[in-house]
Design an enzyme around this catalytic site. Structure first.
Site, mmCIF file in Angstrom:
data_model
loop_
_atom_site.group_PDB
_atom_site.id
_atom_site.type_symbol
_atom_site.label_atom_id
_atom_site.label_comp_id
_atom_site.label_asym_id
_atom_site.label_seq_id
_atom_site.Cartn_x
_atom_site.Cartn_y
_atom_site.Cartn_z
ATOM 1 N N GLU A 69 -7.066 -4.507 5.477
ATOM 2 C CA GLU A 69 -7.097 -4.403 4.026
ATOM 3 C C GLU A 69 -6.026 -5.270 3.372
ATOM 4 O O GLU A 69 -6.248 -5.838 2.291
ATOM 5 C CB GLU A 69 -6.916 -2.940 3.618
ATOM 6 C CG GLU A 69 -8.038 -2.033 4.075
ATOM 7 C CD GLU A 69 -7.631 -0.577 4.150
ATOM 8 O OE1 GLU A 69 -8.343 0.254 3.545
ATOM 9 O OE2 GLU A 69 -6.630 -0.267 4.810
ATOM 10 N N ARG B 238 -10.005 16.740 4.617
ATOM 11 C CA ARG B 238 -10.991 16.858 3.551
ATOM 12 C C ARG B 238 -12.352 17.228 4.142
ATOM 13 O O ARG B 238 -12.701 16.764 5.226
ATOM 14 C CB ARG B 238 -11.078 15.544 2.777
ATOM 15 C CG ARG B 238 -9.891 15.300 1.871
ATOM 16 C CD ARG B 238 -9.904 13.890 1.304
ATOM 17 N NE ARG B 238 -9.196 12.951 2.156
ATOM 18 C CZ ARG B 238 -9.227 11.631 2.003
ATOM 19 N NH1 ARG B 238 -9.951 11.094 1.042
ATOM 20 N NH2 ARG B 238 -8.543 10.846 2.820
ATOM 21 N N ASN C 299 0.885 -1.165 0.000
ATOM 22 C CA ASN C 299 0.000 0.000 0.000
ATOM 23 C C ASN C 299 0.921 1.212 0.000
ATOM 24 O O ASN C 299 1.394 1.647 1.049
ATOM 25 C CB ASN C 299 -0.906 -0.010 1.228
ATOM 26 C CG ASN C 299 -1.877 1.159 1.252
ATOM 27 O OD1 ASN C 299 -1.815 2.058 0.418
ATOM 28 N ND2 ASN C 299 -2.764 1.167 2.227
ATOM 29 N N ARG D 173 -2.767 -2.239 -3.301
ATOM 30 C CA ARG D 173 -3.963 -1.423 -3.145
ATOM 31 C C ARG D 173 -3.893 -0.299 -4.172
ATOM 32 O O ARG D 173 -2.914 0.442 -4.238
ATOM 33 C CB ARG D 173 -4.024 -0.814 -1.748
ATOM 34 C CG ARG D 173 -5.227 0.121 -1.558
ATOM 35 C CD ARG D 173 -5.076 0.963 -0.323
ATOM 36 N NE ARG D 173 -6.214 1.869 -0.137
ATOM 37 C CZ ARG D 173 -6.130 3.067 0.417
ATOM 38 N NH1 ARG D 173 -4.961 3.519 0.840
ATOM 39 N NH2 ARG D 173 -7.197 3.819 0.542
ATOM 40 N N HIS E 142 -12.731 2.990 0.217
ATOM 41 C CA HIS E 142 -12.512 2.136 1.390
ATOM 42 C C HIS E 142 -13.091 0.733 1.181
ATOM 43 O O HIS E 142 -13.380 0.012 2.135
ATOM 44 C CB HIS E 142 -13.116 2.763 2.660
ATOM 45 C CG HIS E 142 -12.461 4.031 3.080
ATOM 46 N ND1 HIS E 142 -13.168 5.126 3.518
ATOM 47 C CD2 HIS E 142 -11.156 4.394 3.116
ATOM 48 C CE1 HIS E 142 -12.338 6.110 3.812
ATOM 49 N NE2 HIS E 142 -11.106 5.683 3.568
#
Length: 402
Positions: A382, A243, A9, A95, A183
């Site tokens: 993940e 964000r 990742n 990822r 996600h």
């Protein structure tokens, strides 16, 4: 010799990695991250030893402070293949944040696939370039190593059409301006393990709250994505570290037309200056730090984060037609007991009841027996999902070769 999978990742200043068995769904043999890329790269990792793992700071030797992804990943490959005695890397899984319309499943990376993923960089400018840099670095160091891309958008691609489209002219929708959601690898992992926690109720109406520096919700039924708060890009939905989440498009027009901001200025505002950081007046984008501050601006940032989470959970419940369970995951969701408590308190009208001691202990079940819906804290993984997809790819390739 044991075959293994490398899971990566890759971000702008760090690279998370893990090594898994290639032929069984086992725990990671080692995991860690390279941090400080561009300044002072450092490798920290955990190596499996018996029933547990030992953590150590590992040295790459002499590294130039500005050494980037290609050199660091080449070093990592050499270290892994030399340091994990008796193990051989046979594939790398990555990822990749945005798969667009074309990629609803993991895919073997080819030059054509990489070129198509490059075209999606404008939709995830602070994630996609680094993901692809990791792919290119591995290809340069080990051109013979199969690489598999696993997408954060893929889990949501089977949502009902109405959950995916905007109220824009149909021609723009047909071009691919859709609500993709993100996600997905995290949500896919939670969906895969939910029966361990909820039993037969796992196939009911669940909302998963992935609350971290990036944050979103996913409404699930039968452990499939029905709706999610992020949209065309990862800017939409909940308040995040930097964000803003959902924002009236008229604000953007005002900033462009009346405030004289350029598109580049606006992008920087939305990706780097908003969210918790912006509302707190620049104090911090870290929830833990904000919770520790006795400052009204910090409190307001936290209050807005909680308020928006409660509001969006209400919307997800409406889409599902009820609620059987709520799951908290990711950095804030797994570790900030006070945030979980405040969100559940805002849902008290639904009959949700929190077990305060279980919540303080971080679960896994944090609801009381009389709660109208079950509430869990489930750590996400993940990397394990990427390893599963990569393993499935190798199995299928081997089957076809026979």
């Amino acid at each position: 010799m044991t075959d293994t999978l490398l899971v990566l990742n890759a971000g702008s200043s760090s690279i998370k990695f893990a090594v898994y068995p290639a032929h069984e769904d086992g725990a990671a043999l080692c995991a860690g991250q390279i941090s400080g890329i561009g300044t002072a790269p450092v490798l920290r990792m955990k190596v499996a030893q018996g029933d547990g793992q030992s953590e150590a700071l590992r040295s790459f030797g002499q590294i130039a402070p500005d050494e980037g992804h290609p050199g660091l990943l080449a070093r990592l490959l050499v270290w892994l293949e030399g340091g994990l005695e008796g193990h051989r890397l046979v594939a790398a899984g990555h990822r990749v944040v945005h798969g667009g319309r074309d990629f609803a499943d993991p895919v073997r990376i080819t030059p054509d696939v990489l070129a198509r993923l490059d075209k999606l960089v404008p939709l995830a400018p602070h994630h996609q370039p680094d993901n692809l840099a990791g792919i290119r670095a591995i290809a340069d160091a080990r051109p013979d190593l199969p690489q598999i891309a696993c997408f954060d958008t893929a889990f949501h691609r089977k949502q009902p059409r109405l959950a995916q489209i905007f109220a824009l002219p149909r021609a723009l929708t047909d071009e691919g301006i859709l609500r993709y959601g993100f996600h997905g690898l995290s949500y896919e992992y939670i969906a895969s393990v939910l029966p361990r926690y909820a039993g037969a109720r796992a196939d009911g109406r669940f909302i998963v709250a992935h609350l971290g520096h990036g944050a979103s919700l996913c409404a699930m039924h039968h452990r499939q994505s029905i709706d999610t708060t992020m949209g065309f890009t990862a800017l939409d939905g909940l308040v995040m570290g930097k964000r803003p989440g959902s924002l009236d498009p008229g604000v953007l027009l005002h900033l462009l037309q009346d405030k004289g901001m350029s598109p580049e200025d606006l992008s920087h505002l939305l990706h780097q200056q908003s969210g918790l950081l912006g509302v707190s007046g620049g104090l911090s984008d870290d929830m833990g730090e904000l919770l520790a501050l006795d400052d009204p601006k910090a409190r307001e940032a936290v209050d807005l984060f909680v308020y928006r989470a409660i509001r969006e959970i209400g919307a997800m419940i409406s889409v599902l037609g009820g609620l059987d369970g709520l799951v908290f995951t990711a950095g804030i969701g797994e570790n900030a007991s006070s945030i979980r408590a405040r969100i559940v308190a805002g849902l008290h009208w639904l009959g949700l009841r929190l077990d305060e001691k279980a919540n303080a202990d971080h679960g896994p079940r944090i609801s009381t027996p009389d709660s109208q819906a079950e509430i869990f804290v489930i750590p996400t993984d993940e990397e394990r999902i990427i390893a599963r997809h990569s393993r499935a790819f190798l199995h299928e390739a081997s089957r076809k070769a026979q």
